[in-house]
Design an enzyme around this catalytic site. Sequence first.
Site, PDB file in Angstrom:
ATOM      1  N   ASN A 193      -9.874   0.239   1.524  1.00 33.09           N
ATOM      2  CA  ASN A 193      -8.432   0.379   1.316  1.00 33.09           C
ATOM      3  C   ASN A 193      -8.107  -0.028  -0.123  1.00 33.09           C
ATOM      4  O   ASN A 193      -8.204  -1.199  -0.474  1.00 33.09           O
ATOM      5  CB  ASN A 193      -7.709  -0.518   2.336  1.00 33.09           C
ATOM      6  CG  ASN A 193      -6.197  -0.459   2.207  1.00 33.09           C
ATOM      7  OD1 ASN A 193      -5.659   0.076   1.236  1.00 33.09           O
ATOM      8  ND2 ASN A 193      -5.506  -1.030   3.171  1.00 33.09           N
ATOM      9  N   CYS A 222       0.818  -1.221   0.000  1.00 33.49           N
ATOM     10  CA  CYS A 222       0.000   0.000   0.000  1.00 33.49           C
ATOM     11  C   CYS A 222       0.848   1.265   0.000  1.00 33.49           C
ATOM     12  O   CYS A 222       0.334   2.361  -0.184  1.00 33.49           O
ATOM     13  CB  CYS A 222      -0.930   0.014   1.212  1.00 33.49           C
ATOM     14  SG  CYS A 222      -2.117  -1.325   1.232  1.00 33.49           S
ATOM     15  N   HIS A 265      -2.619   7.270   4.391  1.00 33.24           N
ATOM     16  CA  HIS A 265      -3.128   6.088   3.682  1.00 33.24           C
ATOM     17  C   HIS A 265      -4.514   5.738   4.235  1.00 33.24           C
ATOM     18  O   HIS A 265      -4.731   5.728   5.436  1.00 33.24           O
ATOM     19  CB  HIS A 265      -2.152   4.933   3.876  1.00 33.24           C
ATOM     20  CG  HIS A 265      -2.657   3.637   3.337  1.00 33.24           C
ATOM     21  ND1 HIS A 265      -3.240   3.530   2.092  1.00 33.24           N
ATOM     22  CD2 HIS A 265      -2.685   2.385   3.876  1.00 33.24           C
ATOM     23  CE1 HIS A 265      -3.588   2.261   1.890  1.00 33.24           C
ATOM     24  NE2 HIS A 265      -3.280   1.552   2.954  1.00 33.24           N
TER      25      HIS A 265
HETATM   26  N1  COA Z   1     -17.119  -9.282  10.781  1.00 29.29           N
HETATM   27  C1  COA Z   1     -17.442  -9.704  12.034  1.00 29.29           C
HETATM   28  N2  COA Z   1     -16.544 -10.168  12.895  1.00 29.29           N
HETATM   29  C2  COA Z   1     -15.255 -10.218  12.500  1.00 29.29           C
HETATM   30  C3  COA Z   1     -14.859  -9.799  11.223  1.00 29.29           C
HETATM   31  C4  COA Z   1     -15.856  -9.323  10.356  1.00 29.29           C
HETATM   32  N3  COA Z   1     -15.572  -8.893   9.112  1.00 29.29           N
HETATM   33  N4  COA Z   1     -13.530  -9.956  11.121  1.00 29.29           N
HETATM   34  C5  COA Z   1     -13.098 -10.451  12.292  1.00 29.29           C
HETATM   35  N5  COA Z   1     -14.138 -10.617  13.105  1.00 29.29           N
HETATM   36  C6  COA Z   1     -14.138 -11.127  14.488  1.00 29.29           C
HETATM   37  C7  COA Z   1     -12.926 -11.950  14.798  1.00 29.29           C
HETATM   38  O1  COA Z   1     -13.103 -13.285  14.364  1.00 29.29           O
HETATM   39  C8  COA Z   1     -12.855 -11.846  16.299  1.00 29.29           C
HETATM   40  O2  COA Z   1     -13.774 -12.743  16.860  1.00 29.29           O
HETATM   41  P1  COA Z   1     -13.392 -13.542  18.207  1.00 29.29           P
HETATM   42  O3  COA Z   1     -13.171 -12.495  19.250  1.00 29.29           O
HETATM   43  O4  COA Z   1     -14.595 -14.392  18.420  1.00 29.29           O
HETATM   44  O5  COA Z   1     -12.155 -14.310  17.856  1.00 29.29           O
HETATM   45  C9  COA Z   1     -13.368 -10.433  16.573  1.00 29.29           C
HETATM   46  O6  COA Z   1     -14.078 -10.033  15.386  1.00 29.29           O
HETATM   47  C10 COA Z   1     -12.260  -9.436  16.871  1.00 29.29           C
HETATM   48  O7  COA Z   1     -11.231  -9.643  15.913  1.00 29.29           O
HETATM   49  P2  COA Z   1      -9.933  -8.742  15.916  1.00 29.29           P
HETATM   50  O8  COA Z   1      -9.060  -9.199  14.800  1.00 29.29           O
HETATM   51  O9  COA Z   1      -9.373  -8.665  17.300  1.00 29.29           O
HETATM   52  O10 COA Z   1     -10.586  -7.336  15.579  1.00 29.29           O
HETATM   53  P3  COA Z   1      -9.892  -5.945  15.524  1.00 29.29           P
HETATM   54  O11 COA Z   1     -10.531  -5.004  16.457  1.00 29.29           O
HETATM   55  O12 COA Z   1      -8.389  -6.076  15.556  1.00 29.29           O
HETATM   56  O13 COA Z   1     -10.281  -5.466  14.069  1.00 29.29           O
HETATM   57  C11 COA Z   1      -9.289  -5.289  11.883  1.00 29.29           C
HETATM   58  C12 COA Z   1      -9.862  -6.225  12.948  1.00 29.29           C
HETATM   59  C13 COA Z   1      -8.825  -6.118  10.710  1.00 29.29           C
HETATM   60  C14 COA Z   1     -10.373  -4.321  11.440  1.00 29.29           C
HETATM   61  C15 COA Z   1      -8.103  -4.497  12.500  1.00 29.29           C
HETATM   62  O14 COA Z   1      -7.200  -5.393  13.125  1.00 29.29           O
HETATM   63  C16 COA Z   1      -7.370  -3.698  11.472  1.00 29.29           C
HETATM   64  O15 COA Z   1      -7.868  -2.707  10.964  1.00 29.29           O
HETATM   65  N6  COA Z   1      -6.104  -4.053  11.174  1.00 29.29           N
HETATM   66  C17 COA Z   1      -5.312  -3.362  10.176  1.00 29.29           C
HETATM   67  C18 COA Z   1      -5.696  -3.873   8.815  1.00 29.29           C
HETATM   68  C19 COA Z   1      -5.174  -3.006   7.699  1.00 29.29           C
HETATM   69  O16 COA Z   1      -5.383  -1.835   7.695  1.00 29.29           O
HETATM   70  N7  COA Z   1      -4.475  -3.620   6.755  1.00 29.29           N
HETATM   71  C20 COA Z   1      -3.950  -2.980   5.602  1.00 29.29           C
HETATM   72  C21 COA Z   1      -2.800  -2.111   5.961  1.00 29.29           C
HETATM   73  S1  COA Z   1      -2.165  -1.376   4.514  1.00 29.29           S
END
Ligand code: COA
Length: 335
Positions: A289, A120, A259
């Site tokens: 994104n 990205c 970003h």
């Molecule tokens: N819908 C519903 N639930 C979801 C889900 C979705 N799309 N994706 C994950 N979950 C669940 C998980 O399974 C987890 O369940 P559990 O507690 O029963 O295991 C729960 O939601 C929490 O997951 P977690 O990964 O801890 O959530 P989070 O608060 O970290 O949010 C992201 C997840 C991906 C949104 C966050 O980590 C993020 O934004 N990361 C950066 C990603 C990014 O920007 N990448 C590109 C960079 S260039």
Amino acid sequence: MIGTAPNGFRASITGIGSYVPDRVLTNAELSTMVDTSDEWIIERTGIRERRIAAPEQALSDLCRPAIEQALAQAGVEPASIDLLIVATVTPDMSFPSTGAILADELGMPDAGAYDLSAGCTGFMYALVQAYGMMAAGLSQRALVAGGDVLSKIMDWTDRTTCVLFGDGAGAVVLDRVDRGGFLGFELGADGSGGPQLYMPAGGSRMPATAETVAERKHFAQMNGREVFKFATRVLVSSALAILEKCGRSIDDVDVYIPHQANVRIIDHAVGKLGISTDKVVVNVDRFGNTSSGSIPLALAEADASGRLREGDIVLMTGMGAGLTWGSALMEWSSK
Ligand code: COA
């Protein structure tokens, strides 16, 4: 890598263009495909909808209209471009490069043309390269495109990734100017974090086989929590580093273009940097994104809505797969 503009050399963005596919994929529709909800996606990411390319659309089909718009806005002919860099992780194919394909289609016979891969952060890396080649006297007028068709490498059964991304492209013309322009750049990479966000198969490490396809290894995989920690850290550290190098403070910044990965990541950076929210460009709610398309798309929107005025100090910071990051600081000037 960090540095400021060499004495006496001024280059800036003199034309901007962008393109997103027509097809809108809403959170409501996504929740019919995987176990998710509009509420969860909005609360965790701020994303409401994203654009998805048509089956027949490849990266060059997204970049072409963006480049044409950028050339028209700059008022220059395609044939006058002597360097075309396309930042992407989803080229039309591994080779030939999408840059070479586009240079041919658009009529840039004198252009050195290639693709650049920095996740990205690709657009930021490509900006620095183009600027550097101009500053070295190797290029007179460059075109930098950034775009991705991430929908084609998404696992549409994996709710932890497929809700986050979208398709789109942007492009800028870089030219010499009389005042203002780029003030400095910072780039970084930490390959030890590579496995946090990657596509395992399809390269020389794990070539395509029936097994890699069956095991869904040709799709992007991500450790969301680790990438979140990384992203919140480098958005702040990279911005502060380039501001210090250029002898500026965050209060000097008029427009901040981070970003567009996630509203929570942007909010975190905005809070830590202490910049007022009216200076921050955010469109991740409508496009998700778009990887290398993210910053030029946001730049194009800011420009179209009159938010970029001559003399404004503009800060852009990207981060992504690699893991990589990069910032540019500029004094907005199109002449
Ligand atoms: N819908 C519903 N639930 C979801 C889900 C979705 N799309 N994706 C994950 N979950 C669940 C998980 O399974 C987890 O369940 P559990 O507690 O029963 O295991 C729960 O939601 C929490 O997951 P977690 O990964 O801890 O959530 P989070 O608060 O970290 O949010 C992201 C997840 C991906 C949104 C966050 O980590 C993020 O934004 N990361 C950066 C990603 C990014 O920007 N990448 C590109 C960079 S260039």
